[in-house]
Design a protein around this motif. Structure first.
Motif, PDB file in Angstrom:
ATOM      1  N   PHE A   1       0.812  -1.207   0.000  1.00  0.00           N
ATOM      2  CA  PHE A   1       0.000   0.000   0.000  1.00  0.00           C
ATOM      3  C   PHE A   1       0.849   1.263   0.000  1.00  0.00           C
ATOM      4  O   PHE A   1       0.436   2.296  -0.531  1.00  0.00           O
ATOM      5  CB  PHE A   1      -0.974  -0.006   1.178  1.00  0.00           C
ATOM      6  CG  PHE A   1      -2.187  -0.855   0.925  1.00  0.00           C
ATOM      7  CD1 PHE A   1      -3.120  -0.471  -0.017  1.00  0.00           C
ATOM      8  CD2 PHE A   1      -2.384  -2.030   1.605  1.00  0.00           C
ATOM      9  CE1 PHE A   1      -4.234  -1.249  -0.271  1.00  0.00           C
ATOM     10  CE2 PHE A   1      -3.485  -2.817   1.362  1.00  0.00           C
ATOM     11  CZ  PHE A   1      -4.416  -2.429   0.421  1.00  0.00           C
TER      12      PHE A   1
ATOM     13  N   ASP B   1      -2.602   5.906   4.599  1.00  0.00           N
ATOM     14  CA  ASP B   1      -3.158   5.671   5.928  1.00  0.00           C
ATOM     15  C   ASP B   1      -3.329   4.181   6.198  1.00  0.00           C
ATOM     16  O   ASP B   1      -3.041   3.702   7.300  1.00  0.00           O
ATOM     17  CB  ASP B   1      -4.498   6.382   6.080  1.00  0.00           C
ATOM     18  CG  ASP B   1      -4.356   7.890   6.159  1.00  0.00           C
ATOM     19  OD1 ASP B   1      -3.242   8.370   6.472  1.00  0.00           O
ATOM     20  OD2 ASP B   1      -5.353   8.585   5.897  1.00  0.00           O
ATOM     21  N   LEU B   2      -3.774   3.445   5.210  1.00  0.00           N
ATOM     22  CA  LEU B   2      -3.925   2.005   5.356  1.00  0.00           C
ATOM     23  C   LEU B   2      -2.573   1.329   5.560  1.00  0.00           C
ATOM     24  O   LEU B   2      -2.442   0.403   6.375  1.00  0.00           O
ATOM     25  CB  LEU B   2      -4.636   1.427   4.134  1.00  0.00           C
ATOM     26  CG  LEU B   2      -5.137   0.005   4.227  1.00  0.00           C
ATOM     27  CD1 LEU B   2      -6.092  -0.165   5.393  1.00  0.00           C
ATOM     28  CD2 LEU B   2      -5.816  -0.390   2.942  1.00  0.00           C
TER      29      LEU B   2
END
Length: 57
Positions: free
Chosen positions: A8, A29-30
């Motif tokens: 990610f 953010d993930l």
């Protein structure tokens, strides 16, 4: 889980370069959540491993 965080993070970098700021922010953010979650799980398992090892042997 660290592979997912790295995946990610790379996706966020590519999306940021292409100009997709909102989606890149979500992917970043993930990635941060997955990284910290993996770190917490690793620390918890290390503590449990050291304490259980002392009780078993």
């Amino acid at each position: 889980m660290l592979k997912g965080a790295a995946f990610f993070a790379v996706i966020a970098l590519i999306l940021a370069i292409l100009g997709f700021g909102g989606v890149a922010g979500f992917a970043w953010d993930l990635a941060k959540i997955l990284f910290w979650l993996a770190l917490i799980i690793a620390a918890a398992l290390a503590v449990l491993g050291f304490t259980i090892y002392k009780k078993v042997s």
